[in-house]
Design an enzyme around this catalytic site. Structure first.
Site, PDB file in Angstrom:
ATOM      1  N   ASP A  31      15.608   1.275   5.776  1.00 12.01           N
ATOM      2  CA  ASP A  31      14.866   1.046   4.532  1.00 12.01           C
ATOM      3  C   ASP A  31      14.357  -0.396   4.521  1.00 12.01           C
ATOM      4  OD1 ASP A  31      15.161   2.970   1.721  1.00 12.01           O
ATOM      5  OD2 ASP A  31      14.089   1.055   1.587  1.00 12.01           O
ATOM      6  N   ASN A  32      13.252  -0.620   3.827  1.00 11.18           N
ATOM      7  CA  ASN A  32      12.754  -1.992   3.632  1.00 11.18           C
ATOM      8  C   ASN A  32      12.778  -2.372   2.143  1.00 11.18           C
ATOM      9  OD1 ASN A  32      10.685  -0.508   2.585  1.00 11.18           O
ATOM     10  ND2 ASN A  32       9.039  -1.481   3.764  1.00 11.18           N
ATOM     11  N   THR A 144       5.235  17.650   0.068  1.00 10.96           N
ATOM     12  CA  THR A 144       5.388  17.942  -1.362  1.00 10.96           C
ATOM     13  C   THR A 144       4.626  19.220  -1.694  1.00 10.96           C
ATOM     14  OG1 THR A 144       4.593  17.272  -3.544  1.00 10.96           O
ATOM     15  CG2 THR A 144       3.614  16.151  -1.684  1.00 10.96           C
ATOM     16  N   SER A 179      -4.013  13.684  -5.983  1.00  9.24           N
ATOM     17  CA  SER A 179      -3.971  12.208  -6.101  1.00  9.24           C
ATOM     18  C   SER A 179      -4.096  11.649  -4.687  1.00  9.24           C
ATOM     19  CB  SER A 179      -2.651  11.741  -6.723  1.00  9.24           C
ATOM     20  OG  SER A 179      -1.596  11.892  -5.781  1.00  9.24           O
ATOM     21  N   TYR A 181      -1.999   9.759  -3.330  1.00 11.00           N
ATOM     22  CA  TYR A 181      -0.650   9.952  -2.758  1.00 11.00           C
ATOM     23  C   TYR A 181      -0.528  11.355  -2.161  1.00 11.00           C
ATOM     24  CZ  TYR A 181       4.001  11.986  -2.998  1.00 11.00           C
ATOM     25  OH  TYR A 181       5.127  12.721  -2.716  1.00 11.00           O
ATOM     26  N   HIS A 182      -0.900  12.371  -2.955  1.00 12.63           N
ATOM     27  CA  HIS A 182      -0.730  13.735  -2.446  1.00 12.63           C
ATOM     28  C   HIS A 182      -1.618  13.982  -1.224  1.00 12.63           C
ATOM     29  CE1 HIS A 182       1.049  14.414  -6.542  1.00 12.63           C
ATOM     30  NE2 HIS A 182       1.876  15.122  -5.808  1.00 12.63           N
ATOM     31  N   LYS A 185       0.034  12.927   1.906  1.00 10.87           N
ATOM     32  CA  LYS A 185       0.986  13.934   2.387  1.00 10.87           C
ATOM     33  C   LYS A 185       0.264  15.038   3.167  1.00 10.87           C
ATOM     34  CE  LYS A 185       4.947  12.716   0.634  1.00 10.87           C
ATOM     35  NZ  LYS A 185       5.976  12.141   1.508  1.00 10.87           N
ATOM     36  N   ASN A 239      12.058  13.198 -16.503  1.00  5.54           N
ATOM     37  CA  ASN A 239      12.788  11.930 -16.699  1.00  5.54           C
ATOM     38  C   ASN A 239      12.242  11.182 -17.908  1.00  5.54           C
ATOM     39  OD1 ASN A 239      14.027  12.634 -14.346  1.00  5.54           O
ATOM     40  ND2 ASN A 239      13.540  10.761 -13.233  1.00  5.54           N
ATOM     41  N   TYR A 254       1.223  15.611 -21.636  1.00  2.00           N
ATOM     42  CA  TYR A 254      -0.189  15.304 -21.399  1.00  2.00           C
ATOM     43  C   TYR A 254      -1.045  16.570 -21.599  1.00  2.00           C
ATOM     44  CZ  TYR A 254       1.603  11.106 -18.946  1.00  2.00           C
ATOM     45  OH  TYR A 254       2.232   9.941 -18.599  1.00  2.00           O
ATOM     46  N   ARG A 325      -4.563  12.344 -16.223  1.00  4.62           N
ATOM     47  CA  ARG A 325      -4.831  12.829 -14.866  1.00  4.62           C
ATOM     48  C   ARG A 325      -6.002  13.808 -14.887  1.00  4.62           C
ATOM     49  NH1 ARG A 325       1.023  13.514 -12.087  1.00  4.62           N
ATOM     50  NH2 ARG A 325       2.021  11.781 -13.149  1.00  4.62           N
ATOM     51  N   GLU A 327      -6.587  17.302 -13.781  1.00  4.37           N
ATOM     52  CA  GLU A 327      -5.821  18.453 -13.284  1.00  4.37           C
ATOM     53  C   GLU A 327      -6.036  19.632 -14.230  1.00  4.37           C
ATOM     54  OE1 GLU A 327      -1.672  17.313 -13.437  1.00  4.37           O
ATOM     55  OE2 GLU A 327      -1.775  16.816 -15.557  1.00  4.37           O
TER      56      GLU A 327
HETATM   57  N1  NAD Z   1      11.525  12.660  -5.787  1.00  3.16           N
HETATM   58  C1  NAD Z   1      10.771  13.764  -5.852  1.00  3.16           C
HETATM   59  O1  NAD Z   1      10.775  14.483  -6.876  1.00  3.16           O
HETATM   60  C2  NAD Z   1       9.913  14.169  -4.685  1.00  3.16           C
HETATM   61  C3  NAD Z   1       9.147  15.345  -4.770  1.00  3.16           C
HETATM   62  C4  NAD Z   1       8.356  15.723  -3.683  1.00  3.16           C
HETATM   63  C5  NAD Z   1       8.357  14.944  -2.533  1.00  3.16           C
HETATM   64  N2  NAD Z   1       9.093  13.802  -2.474  1.00  3.16           N
HETATM   65  C6  NAD Z   1       9.060  13.024  -1.228  1.00  3.16           C
HETATM   66  O2  NAD Z   1      10.396  12.768  -0.800  1.00  3.16           O
HETATM   67  C7  NAD Z   1      10.469  11.485  -0.177  1.00  3.16           C
HETATM   68  C8  NAD Z   1      11.568  10.663  -0.804  1.00  3.16           C
HETATM   69  O3  NAD Z   1      11.322  10.552  -2.196  1.00  3.16           O
HETATM   70  P1  NAD Z   1      12.234   9.664  -3.124  1.00  3.16           P
HETATM   71  O4  NAD Z   1      12.091  10.176  -4.501  1.00  3.16           O
HETATM   72  O5  NAD Z   1      13.593   9.536  -2.531  1.00  3.16           O
HETATM   73  O6  NAD Z   1      11.449   8.263  -3.013  1.00  3.16           O
HETATM   74  P2  NAD Z   1      12.000   6.772  -3.135  1.00  3.16           P
HETATM   75  O7  NAD Z   1      10.813   5.892  -3.308  1.00  3.16           O
HETATM   76  O8  NAD Z   1      13.084   6.691  -4.162  1.00  3.16           O
HETATM   77  O9  NAD Z   1      12.652   6.533  -1.712  1.00  3.16           O
HETATM   78  C9  NAD Z   1      11.899   6.186  -0.575  1.00  3.16           C
HETATM   79  C10 NAD Z   1      12.637   5.079   0.148  1.00  3.16           C
HETATM   80  O10 NAD Z   1      11.891   4.737   1.324  1.00  3.16           O
HETATM   81  C11 NAD Z   1      11.779   3.329   1.418  1.00  3.16           C
HETATM   82  N3  NAD Z   1      10.519   3.045   2.130  1.00  3.16           N
HETATM   83  C12 NAD Z   1       9.268   3.346   1.731  1.00  3.16           C
HETATM   84  N4  NAD Z   1       8.370   2.939   2.648  1.00  3.16           N
HETATM   85  C13 NAD Z   1       9.080   2.392   3.665  1.00  3.16           C
HETATM   86  C14 NAD Z   1       8.716   1.819   4.915  1.00  3.16           C
HETATM   87  N5  NAD Z   1       7.434   1.699   5.292  1.00  3.16           N
HETATM   88  N6  NAD Z   1       9.703   1.374   5.732  1.00  3.16           N
HETATM   89  C15 NAD Z   1      11.010   1.477   5.366  1.00  3.16           C
HETATM   90  N7  NAD Z   1      11.413   2.003   4.186  1.00  3.16           N
HETATM   91  C16 NAD Z   1      10.454   2.461   3.341  1.00  3.16           C
HETATM   92  C17 NAD Z   1      11.783   2.834  -0.019  1.00  3.16           C
HETATM   93  O11 NAD Z   1      12.212   1.484  -0.131  1.00  3.16           O
HETATM   94  C18 NAD Z   1      12.755   3.808  -0.687  1.00  3.16           C
HETATM   95  O12 NAD Z   1      14.072   3.327  -0.681  1.00  3.16           O
HETATM   96  C19 NAD Z   1       9.090  10.861  -0.295  1.00  3.16           C
HETATM   97  O13 NAD Z   1       8.407  11.055   0.906  1.00  3.16           O
HETATM   98  C20 NAD Z   1       8.440  11.648  -1.404  1.00  3.16           C
HETATM   99  O14 NAD Z   1       7.053  11.680  -1.256  1.00  3.16           O
HETATM  100  C21 NAD Z   1       9.869  13.399  -3.516  1.00  3.16           C
END
Ligand code: NAD
Length: 419
Positions: A31-32, A144, A179, A181-182, A185, A239, A254, A325, A327
């Site tokens: 992680d970073n 996603t 979006s 973001y999406h 993905k 949330n 929304y 949004r 949508e």
């Molecule tokens: N939480 C949800 O409801 C949900 C739903 C669908 C998809 N996702 C996908 O699941 C994955 C995890 O989601 P989450 O909710 O745990 O997200 P999050 O942001 O809480 O966790 C992601 C982690 O990755 C680290 N990170 C990001 N970019 C980095 C990089 N370049 N190098 C090193 N570390 C990095 C961040 O610091 C963070 O700790 C994501 O890819 C997200 O798109 C999440």
């Protein structure tokens, strides 16, 4: 099995580490800490207190009697990624380390570019490093359900049979993301599918539904809590509703509130990721799993929140501000999810249980919510190219137009990543 989790400090990475350790797997993470910095950038923080990572590792040692490996670094650095894979030689890689907020990606051009550059770069670096160092490892890549959008037909798991001008084929189901973001993905999915084909990698692309909850069976102590985001940018609708109820604010649904998505409880998401890890794809096989339990509209989430809030003597009302949004506010939604149940997946948690669990946890930390109550209402608007002025109106320290984009290539932040 040795499992590498990228994004181990995140909402789902942390409980996944605890879950896999509890099942006897060796776990090492990367992680970073960029999510901590980016949540702070928009003026928010986790509603649950989360320890700095070294203290999290110590808590695992003290409370669970397990060792958790860790490499601090950025997936944007190819030498770092290759070095971690060469040192650890994992059997499976669960790739969670991406920018995961749709509204964050829609703030302005810099946030859109940072999202797509970071996400695509990290995935490509992992794919190349796997090919170079651990070609037999299994990649479980987090996609996603939002990749599919809301088509007017049932949504298959990745592929569907199509007949066109008298010929039949099995093709990837069209993606219609909502979006920047999406879309990152969607592009990721194409890259993983292509790398699998040309290099005979083993890959599973998980189309994950929206996750809810603050607990898994392994989170037995506050030192093991995972993050809980509730601001307009990082928090999910559910949330935000629960936090609005706790703070005595109306729930902001929304538009018409008919937007329907697939949802899954945190512990069930961990169960399904473990099943994916324990049943790897074959060499050259690109699998797609739709990962959710049930679909709910935003109205249904708000109504469930109001009903359960009453158990905590909270009586919120529901507002319908215009949807920021772009949508469909009413639509057909019928995704298929058969692959995970075929591996033994069974849901353990209901939505009502999950909502109660969140209420119990966030009420205990109500003062953290109070301190950031101004971040819940929407400022990011899909229809405008630059939402920074709206954010800056409530957060004067928000970076102005000349600020450098928050890309992974930016110099290390002076912000303490552990706050
Ligand atoms: N939480 C949800 O409801 C949900 C739903 C669908 C998809 N996702 C996908 O699941 C994955 C995890 O989601 P989450 O909710 O745990 O997200 P999050 O942001 O809480 O966790 C992601 C982690 O990755 C680290 N990170 C990001 N970019 C980095 C990089 N370049 N190098 C090193 N570390 C990095 C961040 O610091 C963070 O700790 C994501 O890819 C997200 O798109 C999440």
């Amino acid at each position: 099995m040795k499992v590498l989790i990228t994004g181990i400090d995140g909402y789902s990475g942390w409980p996944l580490a605890l879950h896999l350790l509890g099942r006897g797997h060796d776990v090492v993470g990367v992680d970073n800490f960029v999510t901590r910095r980016r949540v702070k950038e928009v003026g928010s923080w986790s509603g649950t207190p989360i320890l700095p990572f070294p203290k999290r590792q110590q808590a695992v040692h003290d409370l669970l009697r397990k060792e958790l490996g860790f490499h601090k670094g950025d997936l944007a650095d190819y030498e770092f990624v290759r070095g971690v894979l060469a040192t650890e030689r994992p059997d499976a890689i669960v790739h969670l380390a991406e920018q995961r907020s749709a509204p964050y990606s829609m703030i302005d051009v810099h946030h859109a570019v940072a999202t797509q550059v970071d996400n695509l770069t990290g995935t490509l670096h992992l794919l190349y490093a796997m090919r170079e160092v651990v070609p037999d490892a299994h990649l479980v890549k987090m996609g996603t359900m939002g990749e599919y959008g809301t088509p007017g037909v049932d949504i298959p798991e990745g592929f569907f049979e199509v007949e066109y001008r008298g010929r039949r084929d099995t093709l990837p189901f069209p993606r219609q993301a909502g979006s920047w973001y999406h879309w990152s993905k969607v592009f990721d999915s194409g890259d993983v599918m292509f790398a699998t084909r040309i290099w005979k990698l083993r890959t599973t692309d998980v189309m994950q539904g929206v996750i809810y909850g603050t607990r898994t069976p392994e989170i037995t102590h506050d030192k093991l809590l995972t993050r809980f985001d509730f601001d307009e940018t990082w928090g999910t609708a559910l949330n935000r509703f629960i936090v609005q109820a706790v703070l005595g604010l109306p729930l902001t649904v929304y538009g018409q509130g008919g937007q329907t998505r697939g949802f899954i409880a945190l512990e069930d998401s961990m169960q399904s990721l473990r099943l994916a890890v324990e049943h790897p794809a074959e060499p050259g096989q690109y699998r797609v799993f739709n990962q959710f339990d049930a679909a709910y509209s935003v109205n249904q989430l708000a109504e469930a929140t109001v009903r359960i809030a009453a158990e905590y003597r909270l009586h919120p009302t529901i507002d319908h501000p215009p949807d920021p949004r772009v949508e469909a506010e009413q639509h057909y939604y019928q995704p298929i999810h058969e692959h995970l149940p075929a591996l033994g997946y069974r849901a353990q948690r209901t939505l009502d249980d999950g909502i109660r669990q969140i209420f119990r946890d966030v009420i205990r930390f109500r003062r953290r919510l109070e301190a950031r109550r101004h971040v819940v209402l929407p400022t990011v608007n899909w229809r405008v190219a630059d939402s920074k002025p709206a954010i800056a109106a409530r957060l004067p320290s928000f970076p102005g137009p000349s600020a450098p984009p928050p890309t992974a290539a930016s110099p290390p932040s002076s912000v303490d990543p552990t706050v």
